[in-house]
Design a protein around this motif. Structure first.
Motif, mmCIF file in Angstrom:
data_model
loop_
_atom_site.group_PDB
_atom_site.id
_atom_site.type_symbol
_atom_site.label_atom_id
_atom_site.label_comp_id
_atom_site.label_asym_id
_atom_site.label_seq_id
_atom_site.Cartn_x
_atom_site.Cartn_y
_atom_site.Cartn_z
ATOM 1 N N GLY A 52 0.800 -1.223 0.000
ATOM 2 C CA GLY A 52 0.000 0.000 0.000
ATOM 3 C C GLY A 52 0.829 1.267 0.000
ATOM 4 N N GLN A 53 2.090 1.164 -0.418
ATOM 5 C CA GLN A 53 2.982 2.338 -0.418
ATOM 6 C C GLN A 53 2.389 3.494 -1.225
ATOM 7 O OE1 GLN A 53 5.487 1.949 1.602
ATOM 8 N NE2 GLN A 53 5.877 -0.232 1.594
ATOM 9 N N ASN A 54 1.926 3.210 -2.450
ATOM 10 C CA ASN A 54 1.409 4.280 -3.311
ATOM 11 C C ASN A 54 0.153 4.910 -2.726
ATOM 12 O OD1 ASN A 54 3.483 3.766 -5.110
ATOM 13 N ND2 ASN A 54 2.239 2.445 -6.407
ATOM 14 N N ARG A 55 -0.712 4.097 -2.138
ATOM 15 C CA ARG A 55 -1.914 4.646 -1.512
ATOM 16 C C ARG A 55 -1.552 5.550 -0.344
ATOM 17 N NH1 ARG A 55 -4.827 -0.526 -0.104
ATOM 18 N NH2 ARG A 55 -2.839 -1.484 -0.648
ATOM 19 N N MET A 56 -0.497 5.189 0.392
ATOM 20 C CA MET A 56 -0.061 6.033 1.506
ATOM 21 C C MET A 56 0.486 7.371 1.001
ATOM 22 S SD MET A 56 -0.851 4.733 4.384
ATOM 23 C CE MET A 56 0.097 5.879 5.392
ATOM 24 N N VAL A 57 1.201 7.350 -0.119
ATOM 25 C CA VAL A 57 1.706 8.607 -0.701
ATOM 26 C C VAL A 57 0.530 9.522 -1.046
ATOM 27 C CG1 VAL A 57 2.883 9.611 -2.714
ATOM 28 C CG2 VAL A 57 3.867 7.613 -1.567
ATOM 29 N N ILE A 58 -0.494 8.949 -1.676
ATOM 30 C CA ILE A 58 -1.673 9.738 -2.040
ATOM 31 C C ILE A 58 -2.406 10.211 -0.783
ATOM 32 C CG2 ILE A 58 -3.902 9.718 -3.233
ATOM 33 C CD1 ILE A 58 -1.456 9.690 -5.147
ATOM 34 N N GLU A 107 -1.133 10.944 2.017
ATOM 35 C CA GLU A 107 -0.368 12.084 2.537
ATOM 36 C C GLU A 107 -0.639 13.334 1.701
ATOM 37 O OE1 GLU A 107 3.897 12.323 4.443
ATOM 38 O OE2 GLU A 107 4.059 12.118 2.262
ATOM 39 N N GLU A 108 -0.632 13.187 0.376
ATOM 40 C CA GLU A 108 -0.902 14.329 -0.500
ATOM 41 C C GLU A 108 -2.287 14.923 -0.228
ATOM 42 O OE1 GLU A 108 -0.405 13.212 -4.603
ATOM 43 O OE2 GLU A 108 1.703 12.667 -4.310
ATOM 44 N N LEU A 109 -3.266 14.069 0.061
ATOM 45 C CA LEU A 109 -4.640 14.510 0.273
ATOM 46 C C LEU A 109 -4.942 14.810 1.743
ATOM 47 C CD1 LEU A 109 -6.485 12.025 -2.113
ATOM 48 C CD2 LEU A 109 -5.903 14.437 -2.547
ATOM 49 N N ASN A 110 -3.931 14.633 2.586
ATOM 50 C CA ASN A 110 -4.076 14.883 4.029
ATOM 51 C C ASN A 110 -5.188 14.043 4.658
ATOM 52 O OD1 ASN A 110 -3.168 16.079 6.399
ATOM 53 N ND2 ASN A 110 -4.682 17.720 6.263
ATOM 54 N N ILE A 111 -5.258 12.778 4.249
ATOM 55 C CA ILE A 111 -6.198 11.836 4.863
ATOM 56 C C ILE A 111 -5.646 11.487 6.235
ATOM 57 C CG2 ILE A 111 -7.214 9.531 4.702
ATOM 58 C CD1 ILE A 111 -7.097 9.887 1.615
ATOM 59 N N LYS A 112 -6.444 11.679 7.254
ATOM 60 C CA LYS A 112 -5.963 11.550 8.642
ATOM 61 C C LYS A 112 -5.904 10.110 9.142
ATOM 62 C CE LYS A 112 -5.886 16.049 9.452
ATOM 63 N NZ LYS A 112 -4.657 16.732 9.257
ATOM 64 N N MET A 113 -6.962 9.328 8.894
ATOM 65 C CA MET A 113 -7.051 7.973 9.427
ATOM 66 C C MET A 113 -7.028 6.960 8.277
ATOM 67 S SD MET A 113 -7.059 8.386 12.686
ATOM 68 C CE MET A 113 -7.567 6.797 13.349
ATOM 69 N N ILE A 114 -6.288 5.883 8.496
ATOM 70 C CA ILE A 114 -6.075 4.868 7.468
ATOM 71 C C ILE A 114 -6.560 3.516 7.978
ATOM 72 C CG2 ILE A 114 -4.343 3.716 6.028
ATOM 73 C CD1 ILE A 114 -4.545 6.746 5.467
ATOM 74 N N SER A 115 -7.405 2.852 7.198
ATOM 75 C CA SER A 115 -7.833 1.490 7.526
ATOM 76 C C SER A 115 -6.678 0.538 7.243
ATOM 77 C CB SER A 115 -9.041 1.082 6.681
ATOM 78 O OG SER A 115 -10.139 1.899 6.996
ATOM 79 N N CYS A 116 -6.377 -0.321 8.228
ATOM 80 C CA CYS A 116 -5.188 -1.174 8.129
ATOM 81 C C CYS A 116 -5.458 -2.592 8.601
ATOM 82 C CB CYS A 116 -4.070 -0.621 9.018
ATOM 83 S SG CYS A 116 -3.577 1.061 8.647
ATOM 84 N N ILE A 117 -4.763 -3.521 7.975
ATOM 85 C CA ILE A 117 -4.619 -4.875 8.491
ATOM 86 C C ILE A 117 -3.207 -4.925 9.038
ATOM 87 C CG2 ILE A 117 -4.480 -7.327 7.917
ATOM 88 C CD1 ILE A 117 -6.474 -6.748 5.632
ATOM 89 N N VAL A 118 -3.079 -5.250 10.314
ATOM 90 C CA VAL A 118 -1.784 -5.199 10.986
ATOM 91 C C VAL A 118 -1.431 -6.581 11.521
ATOM 92 C CG1 VAL A 118 -0.414 -4.134 12.829
ATOM 93 C CG2 VAL A 118 -2.229 -2.814 11.694
ATOM 94 N N THR A 119 -0.292 -7.124 11.085
ATOM 95 C CA THR A 119 0.251 -8.316 11.724
ATOM 96 C C THR A 119 1.156 -7.838 12.846
ATOM 97 O OG1 THR A 119 0.081 -9.727 9.779
ATOM 98 C CG2 THR A 119 1.686 -10.370 11.434
ATOM 99 N N GLN A 120 0.794 -8.235 14.081
ATOM 100 C CA GLN A 120 1.549 -7.854 15.279
ATOM 101 C C GLN A 120 2.414 -9.044 15.693
ATOM 102 O OE1 GLN A 120 -1.109 -5.113 17.908
ATOM 103 N NE2 GLN A 120 -2.254 -6.985 17.538
#
Length: 144
Positions: A65-71, A73-86
Motif C-alpha cells: 500500500g505504499q502508493n496509496r499512503m503517498v496519495i 499524505e498528498e490529500l491529508n487523509i488523517k485515518m487509514i484502515s489497516c490490516i496489521v500483523t503484530q
C-alpha cells in the motif's frame, strides 16, 4: 504471540516508502489515476502493515500500500484502515478486531475473490488484491 488485526491508524504514525518513480513523473498516469480514484471513492482496500517485527521494531511498517499512503499524505487523509500483523501481540498497544481466518481478511477488500493471502509458519505475511497480469493494484476497476 503473533496475531493479525483490523484497525484504523493515524497516517502520521505509519512508516511507508515513497517510490521515486511514483512521484517524479515516470508513473504520472498511474499516480494521477490513483489520486482521482481515492478522491472519488476513498481508499477502498486496507493498507497491510507489520508491527513489532524483528526487522522494523515498533514501527508500523507498510508491506502493501505504499502508493496509496503517498496519495493519502498528498490529500491529508488523517485515518487509514489497516490490516496489521503484530509480532508481539501480548505487548501491543494497538486495539482492533482480531482476524483469525483468510475469509475474515478477504471480507475487508472490495473484491475479495482477488485477494491473495500469504502465510509464513501460520501467521499472515501479506494480503494483496491481485488483478490483471499478476500486478497488485488498488481500485483496479477505476484504473483499468
Amino acid at each position: 504471540m503473533i496475531n493479525t488485526i483490523y484497525t484504523e491508524l493515524p497516517r502520521e504514525q505509519i512508516t511507508f516508502v515513497t517510490r521515486p518513480e511514483f512521484v517524479n513523473g515516470q508513473e504520472q498516469k498511474f499516480h494521477d489515476a490513483l489520486k482521482k480514484s481515492i478522491i472519488k471513492s476513498g481508499i477502498k482496500d486496507p493498507i497491510f502493515i507489520h508491527y513489532q517485527s524483528k526487522r522494523w521494531g515498533n514501527k508500523l511498517k507498510v508491506m502493501a500500500g505504499q502508493n496509496r499512503m503517498v496519495i493519502a499524505e498528498e490529500l491529508n487523509i488523517k485515518m487509514i484502515s489497516c490490516i496489521v500483523t503484530q509480532f508481539d501481540a501480548e505487548n501491543s498497544k494497538l486495539k482492533g478486531r482480531v482476524l483469525n481466518t483468510d475469509d475474515e481478511i478477504k471480507s475487508l477488500f472490495h473484491v475479495p475473490k482477488h485477494v491473495v493471502i500469504t502465510r509464513e509458519e501460520g501467521w499472515v505475511f501479506s494480503a494483496l488484491c491481485n488483478v490483471g497480469g499478476g500486478r497488485f493494484v488498488h481500485q483496479y476497476h477505476e484504473l483499468y
